[in-house]
Design a protein around this motif. Structure first.
Motif, short mmCIF file in Angstrom:
data_model
loop_
_atom_site.label_atom_id
_atom_site.label_comp_id
_atom_site.label_asym_id
_atom_site.label_seq_id
_atom_site.Cartn_x
_atom_site.Cartn_y
_atom_site.Cartn_z
N LEU A 19 13.16 4.03 6.31
CA LEU A 19 12.91 5.43 6.66
C LEU A 19 12.63 6.28 5.42
N ALA A 20 11.60 7.11 5.51
CA ALA A 20 11.27 8.03 4.42
C ALA A 20 11.10 9.44 5.01
N PRO A 21 12.23 10.07 5.42
CA PRO A 21 12.11 11.40 6.02
C PRO A 21 11.58 12.40 5.00
N ASP A 22 10.58 13.18 5.38
CA ASP A 22 10.00 14.20 4.49
C ASP A 22 9.61 13.63 3.13
N ASN A 23 9.05 12.43 3.14
CA ASN A 23 8.62 11.78 1.90
C ASN A 23 9.73 11.69 0.87
N ASP A 24 10.92 11.37 1.36
CA ASP A 24 12.07 11.22 0.48
C ASP A 24 12.91 10.05 1.01
N LEU B 215 9.19 5.92 19.07
CA LEU B 215 8.47 7.19 18.87
C LEU B 215 7.54 7.12 17.66
N THR B 216 8.02 6.50 16.60
CA THR B 216 7.26 6.51 15.34
C THR B 216 6.20 5.42 15.26
N GLY B 217 6.44 4.30 15.98
CA GLY B 217 5.63 3.10 15.75
C GLY B 217 6.07 2.46 14.44
N GLY C 284 3.27 -1.56 4.01
CA GLY C 284 2.53 -0.30 3.86
C GLY C 284 3.15 0.80 4.68
N PRO C 285 2.63 2.01 4.55
CA PRO C 285 3.17 3.12 5.34
C PRO C 285 2.72 3.03 6.80
N THR C 286 3.53 3.56 7.70
CA THR C 286 3.13 3.66 9.11
C THR C 286 2.23 4.88 9.26
N HIS C 287 1.03 4.67 9.76
CA HIS C 287 0.10 5.77 10.05
C HIS C 287 -0.32 5.66 11.50
N VAL C 288 -0.15 6.73 12.25
CA VAL C 288 -0.51 6.76 13.68
C VAL C 288 -0.02 5.47 14.37
N HIS C 289 1.27 5.24 14.20
CA HIS C 289 2.01 4.15 14.87
C HIS C 289 1.69 2.75 14.34
N GLY C 290 0.73 2.63 13.41
CA GLY C 290 0.41 1.29 12.93
C GLY C 290 0.03 1.31 11.46
N GLU D 36 0.88 -1.18 0.00
CA GLU D 36 0.00 0.00 0.00
C GLU D 36 0.90 1.21 0.00
N SER D 37 0.52 2.26 -0.73
CA SER D 37 1.34 3.48 -0.72
C SER D 37 0.48 4.70 -1.01
N GLN D 38 0.62 5.71 -0.18
CA GLN D 38 -0.14 6.95 -0.38
C GLN D 38 0.66 7.95 -1.25
N PHE D 39 1.93 8.15 -0.89
CA PHE D 39 2.74 9.15 -1.59
C PHE D 39 3.87 8.54 -2.43
N GLY D 40 3.95 7.22 -2.47
CA GLY D 40 4.95 6.58 -3.33
C GLY D 40 6.16 6.05 -2.60
N ASN D 41 6.31 6.38 -1.31
CA ASN D 41 7.51 5.92 -0.60
C ASN D 41 7.53 4.40 -0.45
N THR D 42 6.41 3.84 -0.03
CA THR D 42 6.38 2.38 0.17
C THR D 42 6.45 1.66 -1.18
N ARG D 43 5.91 2.29 -2.23
CA ARG D 43 6.03 1.68 -3.57
C ARG D 43 7.51 1.61 -3.97
N ASP E 22 7.54 -1.94 6.22
CA ASP E 22 6.84 -0.65 6.22
C ASP E 22 7.80 0.47 5.86
N THR E 23 7.25 1.67 5.70
CA THR E 23 8.06 2.88 5.70
C THR E 23 7.52 3.74 6.84
N ARG E 24 8.38 4.62 7.33
CA ARG E 24 8.01 5.44 8.48
C ARG E 24 8.89 6.69 8.53
N ALA E 25 8.59 7.55 9.50
CA ALA E 25 9.38 8.77 9.70
C ALA E 25 10.76 8.40 10.25
N ASP E 26 11.70 9.33 10.10
CA ASP E 26 13.08 9.10 10.52
C ASP E 26 13.25 9.45 12.00
C1 LIG Z 1 -1.93 10.48 8.24
C2 LIG Z 1 -0.49 10.09 8.42
C3 LIG Z 1 -0.04 9.58 9.63
C4 LIG Z 1 1.30 9.21 9.79
N1 LIG Z 1 1.70 8.69 10.99
C5 LIG Z 1 2.99 8.28 11.15
C6 LIG Z 1 3.42 7.66 12.36
O1 LIG Z 1 2.67 7.48 13.32
N2 LIG Z 1 4.71 7.27 12.44
C7 LIG Z 1 5.60 7.44 11.39
O2 LIG Z 1 6.75 7.06 11.53
N3 LIG Z 1 5.21 8.04 10.24
C8 LIG Z 1 3.93 8.44 10.09
N4 LIG Z 1 3.54 9.00 8.90
C9 LIG Z 1 4.54 9.15 7.82
C10 LIG Z 1 4.51 7.98 6.83
O3 LIG Z 1 4.60 6.73 7.46
C11 LIG Z 1 5.67 8.05 5.87
O4 LIG Z 1 5.71 9.29 5.25
C12 LIG Z 1 5.59 6.93 4.85
O5 LIG Z 1 6.86 6.73 4.28
C13 LIG Z 1 4.60 7.23 3.75
O6 LIG Z 1 4.61 6.17 2.82
P1 LIG Z 1 3.77 6.23 1.47
O7 LIG Z 1 4.33 7.36 0.67
O8 LIG Z 1 4.02 4.92 0.82
O9 LIG Z 1 2.35 6.42 1.85
C14 LIG Z 1 2.22 9.38 8.72
C15 LIG Z 1 1.75 9.90 7.50
C16 LIG Z 1 0.42 10.26 7.34
C17 LIG Z 1 -0.04 10.80 6.03
#
Ligand SMILES: Cc1cc2nc3c(=O)[nH]c(=O)nc-3n(C[C@H](O)[C@H](O)[C@H](O)COP(=O)(O)O)c2cc1C
Length: 183
Positions: free
Chosen positions: A145-150, A118-120, A54-60, A8-15, A109-113
């Motif tokens: 890690l995908a800091p700032d969608n990069d 802290l990130t989940g 998939g991407p990490t959203h709200v820790h999961g 699953e990918s919203q902005f392309g990072n996980t893709r 998954d991908t997540r914040a840096d």
């Molecule tokens: C609504 C929302 C919630 C998010 N929550 C978290 C989070 O809890 N922890 C984290 O590390 N990143 C969080 N992120 C950042 C994404 O996990 C990160 O940018 C990811 O690489 C996006 O992947 P995608 O481009 O494939 O969707 C969140 C992003 C969005 C849009």
């Protein structure tokens, strides 16, 4: 051996990470990448190994509300483009739908840096769900890690290596050989 990557990918990072994982797994396996919206039983049919990410959203894992939030973020930022299939379903809903999966799986998954506490990590939750379905993990969850969608080149390389290790581990577990089994 045949590997299917469901992502699953919203902005392309996980893709992008899934692409790198596919590249790694291809060293020893046939590989097919499938967006979660297209992950029908036919597309997973005869897979020996399924990698789910998939991407990490709200820790999961994402939820419909967090995907709607991603849409609002993209609407407000000219530099962010939503993936064509982003508004659709997510890994959470797909897993809840009870997909037919092979015995061997792994999660990424991908997540914040920042530190994982802290990130989940969506991968941790995906792995827990998969284990709950009685599946065997061929490798520890991969979190990229995908800091700032990069995504850094070093993370792409790490994803490639994780994909190769996952596929090799599946081959060691099953004895299946790329040369002996094609799609
Ligand atoms: C609504 C929302 C919630 C998010 N929550 C978290 C989070 O809890 N922890 C984290 O590390 N990143 C969080 N992120 C950042 C994404 O996990 C990160 O940018 C990811 O690489 C996006 O992947 P995608 O481009 O494939 O969707 C969140 C992003 C969005 C849009």
């Amino acid at each position: 051996m045949r590997t299917v990557i469901v992502y699953e990918s919203q902005f392309g990072n996980t893709r992008q990470v899934a692409d790198a994982i596919a590249e790694g797994a291809r060293q020893v396996s046939e590989v097919r990448m499938v967006n979660v919206n297209d992950a029908t039983p036919e597309r997973l049919d005869s897979a020996d190994l399924v990698l789910v990410g998939g991407p990490t959203h709200v820790h999961g894992m994402s939820r419909p509300e967090t995907r709607a939030q991603a849409q609002r973020i993209a609407d407000a930022d000219d530099n962010l483009i939503l993936e064509p299939q982003a508004p659709g379903t997510g890994i959470r809903e797909w897993l809840e739908s009870g997909p037919v999966l092979p015995a061997l799986v792994a999660a990424f998954d991908t997540r914040a840096d920042a530190a994982k506490w802290l990130t989940g990590s969506a991968a941790r939750h995906i792995a827990k769900r998969l284990r709950g379905h009685g599946r065997t993990m061929v490798i520890e969850p991969g979190s990229f890690l995908a800091p700032d969608n990069d995504i850094d080149l070093s993370e792409v390389e790490r994803a490639r290596d994780w994909g190769a290790r996952a596929a090799r581990s599946a081959i060691e577990t099953t004895g299946l050989d790329y040369a002996r089994r094609t799609i």
